[in-house]
Design an enzyme around this catalytic site. Sequence first.
Site, short mmCIF file in Angstrom:
data_model
loop_
_atom_site.label_atom_id
_atom_site.label_comp_id
_atom_site.label_asym_id
_atom_site.label_seq_id
_atom_site.Cartn_x
_atom_site.Cartn_y
_atom_site.Cartn_z
N HIS A 1 98.58 -12.59 52.12
CA HIS A 1 97.57 -12.79 53.16
C HIS A 1 98.14 -12.20 54.45
O HIS A 1 99.29 -12.47 54.80
CB HIS A 1 97.28 -14.28 53.34
CG HIS A 1 96.00 -14.50 54.07
ND1 HIS A 1 95.89 -14.31 55.42
CD2 HIS A 1 94.77 -14.85 53.64
CE1 HIS A 1 94.64 -14.55 55.79
NE2 HIS A 1 93.94 -14.87 54.73
N ARG B 1 92.58 -9.76 43.55
CA ARG B 1 91.60 -10.85 43.45
C ARG B 1 90.54 -10.72 44.54
O ARG B 1 90.85 -10.52 45.71
CB ARG B 1 92.32 -12.18 43.63
CG ARG B 1 91.41 -13.38 43.72
CD ARG B 1 92.18 -14.62 44.12
NE ARG B 1 92.61 -14.56 45.51
CZ ARG B 1 92.40 -15.52 46.41
NH1 ARG B 1 91.77 -16.64 46.05
NH2 ARG B 1 92.82 -15.41 47.65
N ARG C 1 92.38 -6.81 52.89
CA ARG C 1 93.59 -7.62 53.08
C ARG C 1 94.89 -6.87 52.84
O ARG C 1 95.83 -6.94 53.62
CB ARG C 1 93.58 -8.76 52.06
CG ARG C 1 93.08 -10.03 52.59
CD ARG C 1 93.23 -11.09 51.55
NE ARG C 1 92.34 -12.19 51.93
CZ ARG C 1 92.15 -13.27 51.20
NH1 ARG C 1 92.75 -13.40 50.04
NH2 ARG C 1 91.36 -14.22 51.61
N HIS D 1 100.28 -15.18 48.97
CA HIS D 1 99.11 -16.06 49.00
C HIS D 1 98.64 -16.44 47.61
O HIS D 1 98.31 -17.60 47.35
CB HIS D 1 98.00 -15.34 49.74
CG HIS D 1 96.77 -16.16 49.98
ND1 HIS D 1 96.83 -17.44 50.49
CD2 HIS D 1 95.45 -15.91 49.79
CE1 HIS D 1 95.61 -17.93 50.60
NE2 HIS D 1 94.75 -17.03 50.16
N GLU E 1 82.65 -13.12 52.59
CA GLU E 1 84.06 -12.77 52.79
C GLU E 1 84.27 -11.32 52.36
O GLU E 1 83.41 -10.75 51.67
CB GLU E 1 84.97 -13.70 51.97
CG GLU E 1 85.11 -15.08 52.59
CD GLU E 1 86.03 -16.01 51.82
OE1 GLU E 1 86.21 -15.79 50.61
OE2 GLU E 1 86.53 -16.97 52.41
C1 FAD Z 1 96.12 -21.80 51.98
C2 FAD Z 1 95.31 -21.41 50.77
C3 FAD Z 1 93.97 -21.07 50.92
C4 FAD Z 1 93.21 -20.73 49.79
N1 FAD Z 1 91.88 -20.48 49.95
C5 FAD Z 1 91.12 -20.24 48.84
C6 FAD Z 1 89.71 -20.10 48.95
O1 FAD Z 1 89.15 -20.21 50.03
N2 FAD Z 1 89.01 -19.87 47.80
C7 FAD Z 1 89.60 -19.75 46.58
O2 FAD Z 1 88.91 -19.52 45.57
N3 FAD Z 1 90.94 -19.88 46.45
C8 FAD Z 1 91.71 -20.14 47.54
N4 FAD Z 1 93.06 -20.30 47.41
C9 FAD Z 1 93.64 -20.24 46.06
C10 FAD Z 1 93.31 -21.51 45.28
O3 FAD Z 1 93.48 -22.63 46.12
C11 FAD Z 1 94.21 -21.68 44.07
O4 FAD Z 1 94.31 -20.51 43.34
C12 FAD Z 1 93.66 -22.78 43.15
O5 FAD Z 1 93.46 -23.94 43.91
C13 FAD Z 1 94.63 -23.04 42.03
O6 FAD Z 1 94.24 -24.22 41.36
P1 FAD Z 1 95.13 -24.73 40.15
O7 FAD Z 1 94.49 -25.97 39.66
O8 FAD Z 1 95.38 -23.64 39.23
O9 FAD Z 1 96.56 -25.06 40.82
P2 FAD Z 1 96.96 -26.10 41.96
O10 FAD Z 1 95.79 -26.56 42.71
O11 FAD Z 1 98.06 -25.49 42.74
O12 FAD Z 1 97.55 -27.33 41.12
C14 FAD Z 1 98.77 -27.21 40.42
C15 FAD Z 1 99.24 -28.59 40.04
O13 FAD Z 1 100.33 -28.53 39.12
C16 FAD Z 1 101.33 -29.47 39.50
N5 FAD Z 1 102.60 -29.03 38.92
C17 FAD Z 1 103.23 -27.84 39.09
N6 FAD Z 1 104.37 -27.81 38.37
C18 FAD Z 1 104.47 -29.00 37.73
C19 FAD Z 1 105.44 -29.60 36.86
N7 FAD Z 1 106.57 -28.96 36.50
N8 FAD Z 1 105.21 -30.85 36.39
C20 FAD Z 1 104.10 -31.55 36.77
N9 FAD Z 1 103.16 -31.04 37.60
C21 FAD Z 1 103.34 -29.79 38.07
C22 FAD Z 1 101.25 -29.43 41.02
O14 FAD Z 1 101.89 -30.55 41.59
C23 FAD Z 1 99.74 -29.42 41.21
O15 FAD Z 1 99.21 -30.71 41.08
C24 FAD Z 1 93.83 -20.66 48.51
C25 FAD Z 1 95.18 -20.98 48.38
C26 FAD Z 1 95.92 -21.36 49.50
C27 FAD Z 1 97.37 -21.72 49.32
#
Ligand code: FAD
Length: 499
Positions: free
Chosen positions: A229, A371, A275, A336, A113
Amino acid sequence: MNPSRYDFLVIGSGLAGLAFALRAAEFGRVCVLTKGEVTDSNTSWAQGGIAAAMDEADSWELHEQDTLIAGAGLCDPEAVRFLVQRAPEAIEWLIGHGARFDQNGSDLALGREGGHSRNRIVHHADKTGWEIERTVVAAVRQRGNIEVFQHSFVTQLLMADGRCVGAEAVVGDDNEARTFTARAVMLATGGCGRMYTHTTNPRVATGDGIALASDVGAAVAGMEFMQFHPTTLYHPQMRSFLITEAVRGAGGTLRNHLGRRFLFDYDDRLELAPRDVVARAIEAEMKKHETWCVYLDMTHLRPELIRHEFPTIYERLRSIGLEVEKDWIPVVPAQHYSCGGVATDLAGRTNVPGLYAAGEVASTGVHGANRLASNSLLEALVFATAAAEAAKEEGPVEASPTATATKCISEAESIRLRTSLRHAMTQHAGIVRNFAGLRDAQASIDGLLSEFAKLPNAPFSSHPCETRNLILAASHVVRGALARKENVGLHFNEDLAVV
Ligand SMILES: Cc1cc2nc3c(=O)[nH]c(=O)nc-3n(C[C@H](O)[C@H](O)[C@H](O)COP(=O)(O)OP(=O)(O)OC[C@H]3O[C@@H](n4cnc5c(N)ncnc54)[C@H](O)[C@@H]3O)c2cc1C
């Protein structure tokens, strides 16, 4: 009501939350609170993959170098080294829990990438996040000492004697307010993309963790570094659908409404420019012609290549009547990823005792001003694991803290305030900023917060709570942008541009 007592309390069920839960479960009882279904998360939506130096021709040193270059001088070098050195074992950990990544013979198939000098993107077609979330959810279900409460919205963190000892959540359909205490609280609430009109983030990405942490005095850093993005679908039926940059890598071109490949006017690298450069060019072109979108043209690519390399994109576009062999795809840049967040050390500790943060809500120093693609899933996994190791040392909680009343407003008012916020943030704190616009955005935010406080109280509903959280998180973005006196990485203020 007496609090429910656990050893570890996790807020959020994306990769950061569930990786922490799985590791912490080796040391005690774990409770996971999540506001939607367990799989509702940014993690489930990740497409491209997860970065790790797994190939013989690669090394953590090269991964480190690429991450530091992307971060434009603002990364914490110690955090970057911590991340990249642990990347291969993080991939092995996922595979050990059953993750199925694409193979090339007996080796992992590694993609490339933007910004990566080697092939190091471990992936599962174009739905890597879905596969990772499936894996960790299945692993959590097998652990008898992890309890997951779905539809449990955390409204506040609970403090006792200067230490974070739990949280209040509104649980289930009957909106029962319950308190949970634990030796350590892990904030893993993900991103805040919903403060913008266009975002790739799902509905749960409402900056709750930023607001919850700020409310108890946790430090928040780097929120001005918001990654946009360049190409998400512009279509009323399917907002937020991301069209990976790999499509441009495969030869897709960008055109304005007149059919002109406008990137010739902006950057010699054309569609393969970084990007942020492509996103700025699209925004400038849309402003110049007063159009709502530009177009991604794949009509000259071999249909078999598109179907094979981008099966999800192909099918999703077909489902709304767009045939990539014949149609140009309307696209707009969209928020994004949030590089900033709740400041932590290498073990996920915030400055509030007992409170940990990991994943997109955290600012570990890994991303600096920008990032590197596919480093965020990795960051979530590596730092959540380290946090669980540190959290096991926390002592018992004796206190039974009480929650304060949560202010709520009606959903109709909430929708109105949220719409105003999105307009202000998109117009003034988006891809291209200036000081006057940022001051306008700050005034709008202050106004929205005071309106929220003055509106009559209403029965609990998550939408208004999320709106307040978004406004508070937006305020960090704008304050960070106003304070930054140079253009670096993702932050671009036209008043500071060198002509
Ligand atoms: C379309 C897209 C494509 C992406 N592609 C990539 C990729 O290819 N590679 C990469 O490294 N990253 C990618 N990313 C970024 C990556 O997905 C995220 O940064 C990462 O998944 C974040 O993980 P997390 O566990 O921190 O948060 P999340 O996976 O967002 O989980 C957050 C959790 O907290 C919960 N929550 C939030 N607020 C509350 C509350 N008040 N009470 C209870 N629960 C709550 C939510 O419901 C959820 O379950 C992408 C993101 C998107 C949107």
